[in-house]
Design a protein around this motif. Structure first.
Motif, mmCIF file in Angstrom:
data_model
loop_
_atom_site.group_PDB
_atom_site.id
_atom_site.type_symbol
_atom_site.label_atom_id
_atom_site.label_comp_id
_atom_site.label_asym_id
_atom_site.label_seq_id
_atom_site.Cartn_x
_atom_site.Cartn_y
_atom_site.Cartn_z
ATOM 1 N N HIS A 38 0.861 -1.187 0.000
ATOM 2 C CA HIS A 38 0.000 0.000 0.000
ATOM 3 C C HIS A 38 0.894 1.233 0.000
ATOM 4 N N LYS A 40 0.489 4.221 1.045
ATOM 5 C CA LYS A 40 0.408 5.127 2.197
ATOM 6 C C LYS A 40 0.401 4.416 3.542
ATOM 7 N N ASN A 41 0.254 3.090 3.534
ATOM 8 C CA ASN A 41 0.204 2.333 4.775
ATOM 9 C C ASN A 41 1.159 1.150 4.659
ATOM 10 N N ASN A 43 1.803 -1.193 6.512
ATOM 11 C CA ASN A 43 1.318 -2.445 7.103
ATOM 12 C C ASN A 43 0.190 -3.077 6.291
ATOM 13 N N THR A 55 -7.497 0.437 -2.702
ATOM 14 C CA THR A 55 -7.593 -0.186 -1.394
ATOM 15 C C THR A 55 -8.460 -1.430 -1.527
#
Length: 82
Positions: A38, A40-41, A43, A55
């Motif tokens: 991802h 922006k994330n 995890n 997403t």
């Protein structure tokens, strides 16, 4: 039916999705997509489809093969026609 649990995908996996054309809502196609980190994330993972990150939602259907996705699409459309 070849459905993949979205919580079990790994970076680098190729999956197939039924993609609804955002410009023509009545048109859907089976498309190959890749599971990627991802953006922006750190995890999480995302779906990379049509040069865009998506997403992965709980209600997204990910398939292990193009044939499985096409069968699911055709089964759905056949049920809609009844």
């Amino acid at each position: 039916m070849g459905i993949i649990n979205a919580k079990e995908v790994q970076v680098g996996d190729e999956v197939f999705v039924i993609y609804n054309n955002p410009h023509v809502p009545t048109v859907s196609n089976v498309r190959a997509a890749e599971i990627v980190p991802h953006p922006k994330n750190p995890n999480a993972v995302a779906l990379f489809l049509n040069d865009t990150f998506h997403t992965i939602e709980d209600d997204d259907a990910l398939f292990s093969s193009e044939a499985a996705a096409e069968k699911a699409y055709n089964d759905y459309m056949d049920n809609q026609m009844m």
